[in-house]
Enzyme design. Structure first.
Site, PDB file in Angstrom:
ATOM      1  N   PRO A 246       0.833  -1.212   0.000  1.00 60.18           N
ATOM      2  CA  PRO A 246       0.000   0.000   0.000  1.00 60.18           C
ATOM      3  C   PRO A 246       0.865   1.259   0.000  1.00 60.18           C
ATOM      4  O   PRO A 246       2.056   1.216   0.318  1.00 60.18           O
ATOM      5  CB  PRO A 246      -0.803  -0.127   1.311  1.00 60.18           C
ATOM      6  CG  PRO A 246      -0.695  -1.564   1.704  1.00 60.18           C
ATOM      7  CD  PRO A 246       0.620  -2.042   1.195  1.00 60.18           C
ATOM      8  N   PRO A 247       0.288   2.395  -0.357  1.00 64.12           N
ATOM      9  CA  PRO A 247       1.051   3.648  -0.337  1.00 64.12           C
ATOM     10  C   PRO A 247       1.564   3.966   1.065  1.00 64.12           C
ATOM     11  O   PRO A 247       0.865   3.788   2.058  1.00 64.12           O
ATOM     12  CB  PRO A 247       0.025   4.690  -0.799  1.00 64.12           C
ATOM     13  CG  PRO A 247      -1.001   3.921  -1.552  1.00 64.12           C
ATOM     14  CD  PRO A 247      -1.072   2.575  -0.906  1.00 64.12           C
ATOM     15  N   GLY A 248       2.790   4.434   1.134  1.00 63.11           N
ATOM     16  CA  GLY A 248       3.372   4.867   2.406  1.00 63.11           C
ATOM     17  C   GLY A 248       4.021   3.786   3.223  1.00 63.11           C
ATOM     18  O   GLY A 248       4.424   4.036   4.363  1.00 63.11           O
ATOM     19  N   GLY A 250       6.864   2.205   2.491  1.00 65.74           N
ATOM     20  CA  GLY A 250       8.324   2.264   2.454  1.00 65.74           C
ATOM     21  C   GLY A 250       8.968   1.613   1.257  1.00 65.74           C
ATOM     22  O   GLY A 250      10.143   1.219   1.340  1.00 65.74           O
ATOM     23  N   THR A 252       9.762   2.981  -1.856  1.00 64.62           N
ATOM     24  CA  THR A 252      10.806   3.857  -2.380  1.00 64.62           C
ATOM     25  C   THR A 252      11.916   4.067  -1.352  1.00 64.62           C
ATOM     26  O   THR A 252      13.094   4.166  -1.705  1.00 64.62           O
ATOM     27  CB  THR A 252      10.198   5.214  -2.786  1.00 64.62           C
ATOM     28  OG1 THR A 252       9.104   4.990  -3.685  1.00 64.62           O
ATOM     29  CG2 THR A 252      11.231   6.087  -3.469  1.00 64.62           C
ATOM     30  N   GLU A 469     -24.050  11.977  17.902  1.00 61.96           N
ATOM     31  CA  GLU A 469     -22.819  11.370  18.423  1.00 61.96           C
ATOM     32  C   GLU A 469     -23.108  10.542  19.675  1.00 61.96           C
ATOM     33  O   GLU A 469     -22.465   9.509  19.895  1.00 61.96           O
ATOM     34  CB  GLU A 469     -21.786  12.462  18.729  1.00 61.96           C
ATOM     35  CG  GLU A 469     -21.314  13.238  17.506  1.00 61.96           C
ATOM     36  CD  GLU A 469     -20.705  12.347  16.451  1.00 61.96           C
ATOM     37  OE1 GLU A 469     -20.160  11.266  16.804  1.00 61.96           O
ATOM     38  OE2 GLU A 469     -20.777  12.691  15.263  1.00 61.96           O
ATOM     39  N   HIS A 472     -24.178   7.129  18.528  1.00 68.41           N
ATOM     40  CA  HIS A 472     -23.040   6.272  18.195  1.00 68.41           C
ATOM     41  C   HIS A 472     -22.405   5.710  19.467  1.00 68.41           C
ATOM     42  O   HIS A 472     -22.072   4.511  19.542  1.00 68.41           O
ATOM     43  CB  HIS A 472     -21.987   7.079  17.425  1.00 68.41           C
ATOM     44  CG  HIS A 472     -22.342   7.326  15.995  1.00 68.41           C
ATOM     45  ND1 HIS A 472     -22.648   6.320  15.113  1.00 68.41           N
ATOM     46  CD2 HIS A 472     -22.430   8.491  15.284  1.00 68.41           C
ATOM     47  CE1 HIS A 472     -22.910   6.838  13.919  1.00 68.41           C
ATOM     48  NE2 HIS A 472     -22.786   8.162  14.004  1.00 68.41           N
TER      49      HIS A 472
END
Length: 671
Positions: A246-248, A250, A252, A469, A472
């Site tokens: 997934p993006p992010g 590591g 690169t 809220e 919830h």
């Protein structure tokens, strides 16, 4: 990651070095030369053109004023078009002629006047008759000359020079400008080369977590450093390593560490750099890249975002006569494992879209190893936090374990962002150290957005948000399989008018009862509005979207519906995305829609019954929210009692951690 539940209204988010940039060295600025040349070309004709220094007159003035007074010394006919008139020096001092020759470029040597003639014969006849009428016995000296005027030359030379200048300028721009490269080098690759011995700022010590992935990548580096340890047994060095995640996570970053640790030439390019507007450029750049890498073998090639050129070839591209990406991919496949030899070059690639890559690219012999980088678990998140807080001035009350526990589902990039935001928040408050509450505030800001206390909300809307809220909170508090509720707020953040924070457990699988309880908790806000106000609002948009997607996932992907049965229409290969229709019949689509509707409505009715049974708790919590705006875990326990399940994540091992978590949330709320 689901750490919050939002209420949306009708309008439903290191260290910097201050170094002065140094001017580029070398080269010369020739702009002043061009300006001087331009001024010279503009002014030069005025000094060389004798016509520009004289005054044009009509034939009547020529005949009445000049001939009648016998003031003409001679006439010079230029190119059979213009007759230049020279005045006798003896009469130049007369006021009449002196006023006509006071211009900037006027000269006593003449000519002082000129006449444009139609033809030489007509001019001679008119001149002869005029002399006879004026009674002048002495004939005027008439001469004929052919001249090449500088203005005439410049009139065709300057446009030609202008177009040549534009042509050369465009060539230089296409070819790379001041880099000196020609426009005919667009087929050459431009990889960033890291030579042997170059010290990288990123090493394997900067990569926290990802132990298995890091071990495999370090083994590739060891292949290049000590190939004889592997080849002595007949093993072959892998040709390609694909980093997937997934993006992010590591990908690169790991490639940057390889560049510094490998101690071999490292060529890095992005997948989009291969594709240009010119046909065949991508394939040419692939050939050139591998040619450079082979010349410096053993070497490593890193292609970031390889899905830009490695997308699957299929029917979707059949209507394109010449697809540049496809030809680039074909050349890449040939270079990786074609008829020619490719010894000594390892290709490292990264992507977060492995489902769109061509199967021929993924087979052994091209990318032999697929390394999957997943989102870090709690232990790995703690290691990542330790890496990113190295440069921060931390307070003693910062607890890394608590930070890791409160960031489930966060990637390495998310954690780096939290650390940076915490430092910015501390600096904004003029603190000398970054404290624990700064990290908590940064986490809330990253997840939900910045607090907007200045946002004006009417009392009626604020009351609706409070009950929403509270619905919830009460529903999730009494449902067994819902994540632990930590905090409830009706302070607007980002686009939301209120939010509830949960602490999700890191599960690998989710049961049907857990799915249903989560749906009931998400519908708690809308159910509370209907119970208290006997009317519903648009604020539950985010909740309804989440519940609907979850219900369709349960029925059509996970096979959790009894009527539909154990059938899954999930497509892990991505082939169904290319189809115009759905992978099931219209009759099955009706069944899926019917079961999804029944599933959501049954969850909604269950939630309403639960809130009606705890209506007193719902009203008390809503009134407390209207009073305090933020309700923490201590207030929730006082109003709703102890939960049957643990309030905190099951990952907690030390008995002191729950108290630490509660205390830190109290600190945050008091701030």
């Amino acid at each position: 990651m689901d750490t919050k539940s939002e209420y949306k209204g009708n309008n439903a988010n290191g260290n910097n070095k201050n170094e002065n940039p140094k001017p580029p060295k070398g080269g010369s600025n020739l702009t002043w030369v061009y300006w001087i040349l331009l001024i010279f070309l503009i002014v030069f004709p005025f000094f060389t053109n004798t016509i520009g220094a004289s005054k044009e007159i009509a034939w009547s003035k020529f005949e009445d004023d000049l001939l009648a007074k016998n003031a003409i010394e001679k006439i010079v006919v230029i190119n059979k078009e213009v007759a230049q008139i020279y005045i006798k020096k003896s009469v130049l001092d007369d006021s009449e002629f002196k006023n006509d020759n006071d211009g900037l470029f006027s000269s006593n040597s003449g000519p002082q006047y000129y006449i444009t003639i139609g033809s030489v014969e007509s001019f001679e006849n008119k001149l002869q008759r005029a002399q006879e009428d004026a009674g002048i016995s002495e004939k005027i000296d008439v001469r004929y000359e052919n001249r090449t005027d500088i203005v005439t030359i410049l009139s065709w030379l300057l446009p030609l020079a202008f177009f040549i200048f534009i042509w050369v300028f465009m060539f230089r721009r296409i070819g790379g400008g001041k880099g000196g490269s020609s426009m005919f080098n667009f087929g050459k690759s431009t990889p960033k080369l890291t030579e042997i011995g170059t010290k990288s700022k990123v090493t394997f010590n900067d990569i926290a977590g990802l132990k298995e992935a890091k071990t495999e990548v370090m083994e590739v580096v060891d292949f290049l450093k000590n190939p004889e340890d592997y080849t002595r047994l007949g093993a072959k060095i892998p040709k390609g390593v694909l980093l997937v995640g997934p993006p992010g996570t590591g990908k690169t970053l790991m490639a940057k560490a390889v560049a510094g640790e490998a101690q071999v030439p490292f060529f890095s390019m992005s997948g989009s750099e291969f594709v240009e507007m010119f046909v065949g450029v991508g394939a040419s750049r692939v050939r050139d890249l591998f040619k450079k890498a082979k010349a410096k073998a053993p070497s490593i090639i890193f292609i970031d975002e390889i899905d830009a050129v490695g997308r699957s070839r299929g029917k979707i591209n059949a209507f394109q006569a010449n697809d540049e990406r496809e030809s680039t991919l074909n050349q890449l496949l040939t270079e990786l494992d074609g008829f020619g030899d490719n010894t000594g070059v390892i290709v490292l690639a990264a992507t977060n879209r492995p489902d769109v890559l061509d199967k021929a690219l993924l087979r052994p012999g091209r990318f032999d190893r697929h390394i999957y980088l997943e989102l870090p678990n709690q232990t790995e998140r703690a290691e990542i936090f330790k890496v990113h807080i190295r440069s921060l001035k931390l307070s003693k009350n910062v607890d890394i374990e608590v930070l890791a526990k409160l960031s489930p589902g966060f990637s390495g990039a998310d954690i780096a962002n939290i650390c940076n935001e915490a430092a910015l928040i501390a600096a904004r408050q003029k603190k000398d150290e970054v404290e624990q509450e700064d990290f908590m505030a940064a986490r809330d800001r990253v997840i939900v957005g910045m607090e907007r206390k200045s946002k004006i909300i009417s009392p009626e809307e604020k009351e609706i948000v409070a009950y929403h809220e509270a619905g919830h909170a009460v529903a999730s508090w009494h449902l067994k399989h819902v994540d632990s509720l930590v905090k409830v707020s009706i302070i607007p953040r980002g686009k939301s008018l209120g939010a509830a924070w949960y602490l999700p457990e890191e599960r690998q699988i989710v049961t049907k009862s857990q799915f249903i309880d989560q749906m009931c908790a998400s519908l708690g806000g809308r159910a509370a509005e209907e119970i208290i106000f006997n009317e519903i609002s648009s604020g539950a948009l985010d909740d309804l979207e989440k519940v609907t997607k979850q219900a369709y996932t349960m029925v059509s992907y996970y096979g959790l519906d009894e009527e539909i049965g154990p059938i899954s229409f999930y497509d892990s290969t991505g082939e169904n995305e290319r189809l115009l229709g759905k992978p099931y019949s219209e009759e099955m689509a009706k069944k899926i829609d019917h079961e999804v509707h029944n599933l959501i409505m049954s969850a909604y009715e269950r939630t309403k019954k639960l809130l009606i049974a705890h209506k007193k708790e719902l009203e008390n919590l809503a009134q407390l929210l209207l009073k305090k705006e933020v309700v923490d875990i201590n207030d929730l326990e006082e109003l709703l009692g102890k939960r049957g399940e643990k309030i905190l994540s099951k990952e907690t091992e030390k008995p002191s951690k729950p108290n630490l978590l509660i205390n830190y949330f109290n600190i945050l709320n008091n701030k």
